[in-house]
Design a protein around this motif. Structure first.
Motif, mmCIF file in Angstrom:
data_model
loop_
_atom_site.group_PDB
_atom_site.id
_atom_site.type_symbol
_atom_site.label_atom_id
_atom_site.label_comp_id
_atom_site.label_asym_id
_atom_site.label_seq_id
_atom_site.Cartn_x
_atom_site.Cartn_y
_atom_site.Cartn_z
ATOM 1 N N THR A 153 -10.302 10.871 -52.641
ATOM 2 C CA THR A 153 -11.019 10.542 -54.690
ATOM 3 C C THR A 153 -11.955 9.302 -54.319
ATOM 4 N N GLY A 154 -12.187 8.899 -55.995
ATOM 5 C CA GLY A 154 -13.215 8.089 -55.915
ATOM 6 C C GLY A 154 -14.757 8.931 -56.222
ATOM 7 N N THR A 155 -15.836 7.758 -55.987
ATOM 8 C CA THR A 155 -16.862 7.960 -56.378
ATOM 9 C C THR A 155 -18.136 7.965 -54.555
ATOM 10 N N PHE A 156 -18.500 9.040 -54.415
ATOM 11 C CA PHE A 156 -19.664 9.599 -53.054
ATOM 12 C C PHE A 156 -20.924 9.594 -53.431
ATOM 13 N N HIS A 157 -21.731 9.151 -52.542
ATOM 14 C CA HIS A 157 -23.019 9.752 -52.766
ATOM 15 C C HIS A 157 -23.102 11.088 -51.689
ATOM 16 N N VAL A 158 -23.021 12.131 -52.218
ATOM 17 C CA VAL A 158 -24.134 12.962 -51.055
ATOM 18 C C VAL A 158 -25.507 13.286 -51.049
ATOM 19 N N ALA A 159 -25.959 13.663 -50.268
ATOM 20 C CA ALA A 159 -27.278 13.558 -50.325
ATOM 21 C C ALA A 159 -28.483 14.346 -48.644
ATOM 22 N N GLY A 160 -29.436 14.067 -48.633
ATOM 23 C CA GLY A 160 -29.984 14.761 -47.976
ATOM 24 C C GLY A 160 -30.754 13.349 -46.714
ATOM 25 N N GLY A 161 -31.174 13.624 -45.626
ATOM 26 C CA GLY A 161 -30.963 12.542 -45.037
ATOM 27 C C GLY A 161 -32.615 11.777 -45.105
ATOM 28 N N GLU A 162 -33.119 12.642 -46.680
ATOM 29 C CA GLU A 162 -34.929 11.600 -46.163
ATOM 30 C C GLU A 162 -34.817 11.198 -47.590
#
Length: 314
Positions: free
Chosen positions: A214-223
């Protein structure tokens, strides 16, 4: 089998998340746009910001997990800012997260990297380099609304991927077509972000759901990459003519406006929480390319898998 309710099948994130999860969950998907059919999913249309409609679908579906893909789930590189003014997205999010809490369902909100701007690079979750545009403030208002409820996971990202045929050509389809016919002319080398394939996002949020994050997370590409560099890498993967980089000019002022600046995301928090690494762009583009022939696009468009595609997938 657990039930997942995916709201926003008209977004690239929503359609691909629903398709990916359908092999392991009972998936019910809703769209406020043109009706769409996804293989393995039960799909319906709904009235976007009507609280009674929200309560109806929660009572009928009784989901264990709600994945909300509203306007903020669109890629900040492709979303039309006018979409933020067509409905009341804060009210719509409030209705769904409140209904999810009432029915004891986990809630995942797909949000946008465009809450941020430069000159900072690789923004962490608590970074104060906020974009001051009305659209970015609206995205933050939605995040504040959904964060008031328990069992809520907020995922900031910038996704790319295939769009169901029912919605016409999406960002990827338009880029590939423009490269094929030689009409590509958009040369944006100033914005920078960390784009992620939508099916990779689906796998990561499923892992996060299983770990009860739970909470806020950043999920993004590695570049970290610009839109123009993205198109060059896309062209190379699809074996098309690669656009030339324009002659760079010096910017005398910091870029302003929604998604016009630096929106790259730091992903240390999610990597540590799940003990994973973020996909590199070329790996995501290879998977995007393969999805044309391995049967995935057939699932996304609810079409039969042709014999040669079955052989390739095997």
């Amino acid at each position: 089998m657990e039930t997942v309710l995916v709201i926003g099948l008209d977004t690239v994130a929503g359609a691909n998340i629903a398709t990916c999860l359908s092999s392991r969950y009972r998936v019910v998907g809703l769209t406020s746009a043109t009706p769409v059919s996804l293989q393995g999913c039960e799909t319906h249309t709904y009235q976007e910001d009507d609280v009674e409609t929200t309560q109806h679908w929660m009572s009928v579906v009784r989901p264990d997990w709600v994945v909300y893909c509203g306007v903020a789930a669109n890629s900040s590189w492709s979303v039309d800012p006018a979409k933020f003014s067509t409905k009341d997205p804060v009210l719509a999010a409030r209705n769904w997260v409140s209904a999810a809490e009432l029915h004891s369902a986990r809630f995942t909100h797909i949000s946008s990297d465009a809450v941020f701007t430069g000159p900072w690079m690789f923004h962490e979750e608590d970074c104060q380099g906020m974009c001051e545009s009305p659209e970015a403030e609206l995205v933050r208002a939605i995040e504040r609304e959904v964060s008031l409820c328990n069992d809520t996971l907020i995922i900031r990202t910038n996704v790319f991927g295939w769009t169901p045929a029912a919605y016409g050509a999406g960002q990827v389809e338009q880029l590939v077509q423009s490269l094929q016919d030689g009409s590509y002319s958009e040369m944006d080398c100033y914005r920078h972000g960390t784009p992620l394939l939508a099916t990779d996002l689906a796998a990561i949020i499923e892992h996060a759901y299983q770990e009860r994050l739970t909470g806020t997370f950043h999920v993004a590409g590695g570049e970290r990459i610009s839109p123009l560099e993205f198109v060059q890498r896309l062209a190379k993967q699809f074996e098309l003519t690669v656009p030339l980089l324009p002659r760079a000019t010096v910017m005398n002022e910091r870029a302003t406006g929604f998604a016009n600046g630096e929106t790259s995301l730091h992903t240390r928090k999610i990597r540590r929480a799940l003990s994973i690494s973020m996909p590199m762009l070329d790996d995501g583009l290879q998977r995007l390319f393969d999805q044309q022939t391995n049967g995935y696009l057939n699932r996304l468009n609810n079409e039969p898998v042709r014999y040669y595609e079955q052989e390739i997938a095997a």
